[in-house]
Design an enzyme around this catalytic site. Structure first.
Site: not given
Ligand SMILES: C[S@@+](CC[C@H](N)C(=O)[O-])C[C@H]1O[C@@H](n2cnc3c(N)ncnc32)[C@H](O)[C@@H]1O
Length: 385
Positions: A222, A266
């Protein structure tokens, strides 16, 4: 992660080698890792505090002994006047049962002692079976016998990831591709731990994978530092998926993954950059998943657009050129430039909002194209003559 990898390796070795590994790691550390694994797989928090007797798991090995107790009382205090249910088993056998191939699961050294008959009979008269004991003891035995095979949809709901539910219906697709791998020793890398800016929040899908694949190492990546959420078999790294070097630093740590899942920003540019950086390191026969394809169309938050759906900068266009690349041996002209993935992408599955790319060797040859090329060459020679 090293100790877990050692145990995963040792689970498949001869008894003497397994015993040597347990000594090398240290009995107490091994017992602690096994307790954590069993608590996790048994989803103990769900049933703790709701039983009629404490449950004690005793691990033994070459004169060593360690135990942990799941309390029957909600406040964690002693469970009424019934003695504990005591499950005792040898550590090496548990290592094999939890971390080895399924055919090594065994209960030869196990004993299960239920509370004294008199007390138990008295209690049973008041609280008839079957729900009476269907708590921690049964959950623990299910884990030790590897009967804890919940499907991905249930696990997604339990751990709280949105891979199944009103937002997405991905788990049945994942199950379709990954269920044959369930008992394999795989490395999974997921971009996007969840929880966004909160370093203490997220990890839902990583826990789902960890539960689904009992022998896997499930690595999370992350952009936010989520390392506080790491667990045994679940290391977490901080990296920006749009930065090739930071992704490759993760690969240096974990080795080649068998499965890569992109559930990060995304944003098309990031999705493409991550694929280009990581796909070469995916193992042969591995699978690369890209979630939430629809965001490539959404200008809000994700910077998407519908301007040119064949553009190589758009996730849709990028995936479409992989379809062209699958057929690189069939092209007659020079309408497309060769791509590095041509020989390594063997299949592409595109579902609603989810793509799956299979890696292997795409080099079947094309007798038809070869024949037509020969024909074209001889025709052009004739035309020149
Ligand atoms: C949709 S959440 C992941 C959810 C999680 N995989 C699950 O299914 O439970 C997306 C995560 O991607 C992370 N992220 C956003 N941009 C990123 C980037 N450039 N590189 C890596 N992670 C990123 C966010 O911090 C967030 O935690």
């Amino acid at each position: 992660m090293d100790r877990i990898n050692q145990l995963l390796d040792a689970a498949e070795t001869r008894s003497s080698d397994l015993a040597a590994t347990i000594s090398a790691i240290g009995f107490d550390s091994v017992a602690e890792l096994l307790f954590q694994e069993i608590r996790f797989r048994a989803r103990i928090d769900e049933v703790a505090g709701a039983g009629y007797a404490d449950t004690t798991l005793v691990l033994v090995h070459e004169g060593h002994k360690a135990e942990f107790t799941v309390p029957a009382a909600p406040d964690g205090g002693p469970g009424g006047d019934l003695p504990s249910v005591v499950i005792t088993q040898e550590v090496g056998e548990i290592v094999r049962s939890l971390y080895g191939p399924r055919d090594l699961v065994s209960a030869a050294t196990r004993t299960v002692r239920w509370p004294g008959a008199e007390v138990a009979q008295r209690e049973l008269a008041r609280n008839p079976l079957p729900d009476r004991w269907a708590g921690p003891p049964q959950r623990i035995l299910d884990v030790l016998d590897r009967r804890d095979q919940l499907d991905l949809g249930r696990l997604a709901a339990y751990y709280g990831t949105d891979k199944w539910g009103p937002l997405h219906q991905y788990t049945r697709r994942y199950e379709q591709h990954l269920s044959p791998w369930r008992d394999r020793r795989v490395t999974i890398l997921e971009i996007g731990v969840g929880g966004y800016d909160d370093p203490q929040d997220g990890g839902e899908s990583l826990r789902m994978w960890k539960h689904y694949f009992p022998r896997a190492i499930v690595c999370g990546v992350d952009i936010v530092d989520k390392r506080a959420l790491a667990e045994p078999r679940m290391p977490i790294f901080q990296a920006d998926q749009s930065d090739r070097d930071s992704l490759l630093a993760v690969i240096d740590e974990i080795g080649r993954p068998d499965v890569i899942i992109d559930d990060g920003s995304h944003i098309s540019a990031h999705v493409i950059a991550s694929f280009e950086a990581l796909f070469p390191y995916l193992r042969h026969d591995g699978l690369y998943f890209v979630e939430d394809l629809q965001t490539a169309l959404w200008p809000f938050i994700f910077g998407g657009n519908e301007d040119d759906l064949t553009s190589q900068d758009h996730t849709f266009g990028f995936l479409k050129q992989l379809v062209d690349g699958l057929h690189y041996e069939e092209f007659m002209g020079d309408s497309r430039a060769a791509a590095p993935t041509d020989r390594e992408v063997t299949a592409l599955h595109v579902y609603h909002n989810l793509a799956v790319i299979e890696k292997g060797t795409n080099a079947e040859g094309s007798p038809g194209a070869d024949a037509f090329r020969t024909l074209m060459n001889s025709q052009s020679r004739d035309d020149t003559a």
